[in-house]
Design a protein around this motif. Sequence first.
Motif, PDB file in Angstrom:
ATOM      1  N   GLU A 296      36.902  36.644  35.671  1.00 35.32           N
ATOM      2  CA  GLU A 296      36.677  37.255  34.368  1.00 35.32           C
ATOM      3  C   GLU A 296      35.385  38.056  34.370  1.00 35.32           C
ATOM      4  O   GLU A 296      35.302  39.148  33.813  1.00 35.32           O
TER       5      GLU A 296
ATOM      6  N   ARG B 129      32.023  42.881  34.144  1.00 35.69           N
ATOM      7  CA  ARG B 129      33.371  42.396  33.901  1.00 35.69           C
ATOM      8  C   ARG B 129      34.171  42.524  35.194  1.00 35.69           C
ATOM      9  O   ARG B 129      34.048  43.513  35.914  1.00 35.69           O
ATOM     10  N   GLY B 130      35.011  41.546  35.481  1.00 39.51           N
ATOM     11  CA  GLY B 130      35.735  41.551  36.740  1.00 39.51           C
ATOM     12  C   GLY B 130      36.575  42.788  36.950  1.00 39.51           C
ATOM     13  O   GLY B 130      36.621  43.343  38.053  1.00 39.51           O
ATOM     14  N   ARG B 131      37.211  43.265  35.884  1.00 39.68           N
ATOM     15  CA  ARG B 131      38.095  44.406  36.039  1.00 39.68           C
ATOM     16  C   ARG B 131      37.334  45.712  36.295  1.00 39.68           C
ATOM     17  O   ARG B 131      37.941  46.727  36.619  1.00 39.68           O
TER      18      ARG B 131
ATOM     19  N   GLN C  86      36.468  39.257  42.756  1.00 37.16           N
ATOM     20  CA  GLN C  86      36.927  40.379  41.957  1.00 37.16           C
ATOM     21  C   GLN C  86      38.070  40.041  41.012  1.00 37.16           C
ATOM     22  O   GLN C  86      38.377  40.812  40.109  1.00 37.16           O
ATOM     23  N   SER C  87      38.727  38.883  41.207  1.00 42.84           N
ATOM     24  CA  SER C  87      39.766  38.472  40.265  1.00 42.84           C
ATOM     25  C   SER C  87      39.209  37.615  39.130  1.00 42.84           C
ATOM     26  O   SER C  87      39.969  37.118  38.299  1.00 42.84           O
TER      27      SER C  87
ATOM     28  N   ASP D 288      31.038  46.232  29.593  1.00 41.40           N
ATOM     29  CA  ASP D 288      31.569  46.215  30.956  1.00 41.40           C
ATOM     30  C   ASP D 288      30.492  45.835  31.960  1.00 41.40           C
ATOM     31  O   ASP D 288      30.771  45.176  32.962  1.00 41.40           O
TER      32      ASP D 288
ATOM     33  N   SER E   3      41.175  32.907  41.275  1.00 44.38           N
ATOM     34  CA  SER E   3      40.571  33.421  40.045  1.00 44.38           C
ATOM     35  C   SER E   3      39.761  32.344  39.334  1.00 44.38           C
ATOM     36  O   SER E   3      40.157  31.172  39.281  1.00 44.38           O
TER      37      SER E   3
ATOM     38  N   ASN F 124      38.049  47.564  39.435  1.00 45.22           N
ATOM     39  CA  ASN F 124      39.167  48.497  39.555  1.00 45.22           C
ATOM     40  C   ASN F 124      38.691  49.947  39.487  1.00 45.22           C
ATOM     41  O   ASN F 124      39.421  50.868  39.845  1.00 45.22           O
TER      42      ASN F 124
END
Length: 518
Positions: A352, A428-430, A349-350, A380, A275, A433
């Motif tokens: 920030e 944004r990394g998340r 992908q992990s 985002d 990360s 998901n």
Amino acid sequence: MVLRSLPSTRVLAKRRTPNQLSGYQSKTLAISVILPVRNEEERLRKNLETLKQWKAVKEIIVVANGCTDNSEQIANHAGALVVSYPEPLGPDTGRAIGAKLASCEYILFLDADIVWKIEELQPLVQSLRQGADIALNRYPLKSSRYFHHPTAVAKRALNIALGMSHLQAASLTAVPHAVRKSAIQKIGAKFLAVPPLFQTKAVLAGLKITAPTYINVRIRNRRRATHRDGYHMQDVILGDHVEAFAEIIRQKGERGGYADRRRRDFIEESSSHDSHQWVAVVPASNEEKTLPEVIRELFKTKVSDIYVIENGSDDHTARVAEQNGAHVQSFTMPLGHDVGRAIGASLAQSSEGILFVDSDFAVPAEELVPFLEAIEAGADIALNDLSSGISTIAKRDAVTTMKSFLNLVLGCPHLGACSMTAVPHAIRGRVLNVISVEDLAVPPKAQVRAILSDLKIEPVRFVDVIQRNRYRAKLHSARHGSFLKHLIIGDHIEAISLLIHSRGERAGFVQPRRLDQI
């Protein structure tokens, strides 16, 4: 001839002979005129008087729907064939009904709320006589400020997707237009109720379409921001065009027949690294000359790691990237456009946040920092604000038109021509998901997925990537097939396919027509 009335209708007049209708016959030309009418008695009277002076007009079919004035009586008195519905039918439905009754090979479609002149209509019929199956009004011209109106963007996007970009914004949505009866019989009159759908079916069936004349209908048409029945015509027309794209996808596949040479199968082979707060992803192929400056500018920002996805190079791109402090993942073969972004995202992908840039030109750090700051402030996805600079940089070409159309049908007109197709942009990394890394290989598809998932997307600032981008003849030139343009058109059709799958074949746009009455 006995006419059988349609459901919920009454036929107020029998079909007139040519002499009864126009006073004398034409031995060389026979035209049916279709006039849907709803409370247009004054303009209708003037149009009927004009049309009766045109000797080629053999019949006028007035489809009166929801009339509470004297429109029906006026049409009947003038000798027209009148088909009456007590309720409004919605836009364009009367065209389809009238076309089913027309007896002449040449059929001219008009609206009753515009007063027409014979001389402006004649080029449409003449085009049919010269072999066209459909003749359209060229409105609006490229010089018109309405050329970039949302409905004109939709019309251009459809023509582009159909390989008919020479038609510009010419469309069956706009009157006047003329169609051969044989063409209507081949496609089906009922589809005229959704004009872009009929036009799409006609192109895919190989019919000949021309746009022989320009008539400015906007200045003569009554303006109604909201239709009197409560819907917005812009929404109806946008939905019509999504429905037309659905037909392209049904007949030609989810990319509308446009090729895709991407090696998407390579995306699954990557695994996430440790990360980091901010990571930059830089696809590269034979970029040893420009890559050092690209990396230097990135390290001037908050980016702590740079992943260069080197693919298909025969120079020293990988070595140069490593020497300048980047991590490199190499592939011996070209992966195709945007696949490198997806692979890089899978490695990061992990993180920030992820900043995407290209390797063929360096963007100064001060132009990149706002994208990182937008993500840290709550966005985002942060996009290059192409719309704010495109009018002074370049024409609104096919790619820009497709970007704008996609945002319109997504319900995001504020995004203009902003797109995940263009760099620089940041996520944004998340977000990964919600959006799969595979989706990032087709940027417009990722953008649709993001909007369907209610992610926050913001245009950040304009970065001029149009003039900075290196011209490659094999990718850009018409002589080599305009590969990149066609790839991106196909990307947008694939994105629309995802939208249709989620929201239906009209993408949720209203359908106010009484199609059951056709």
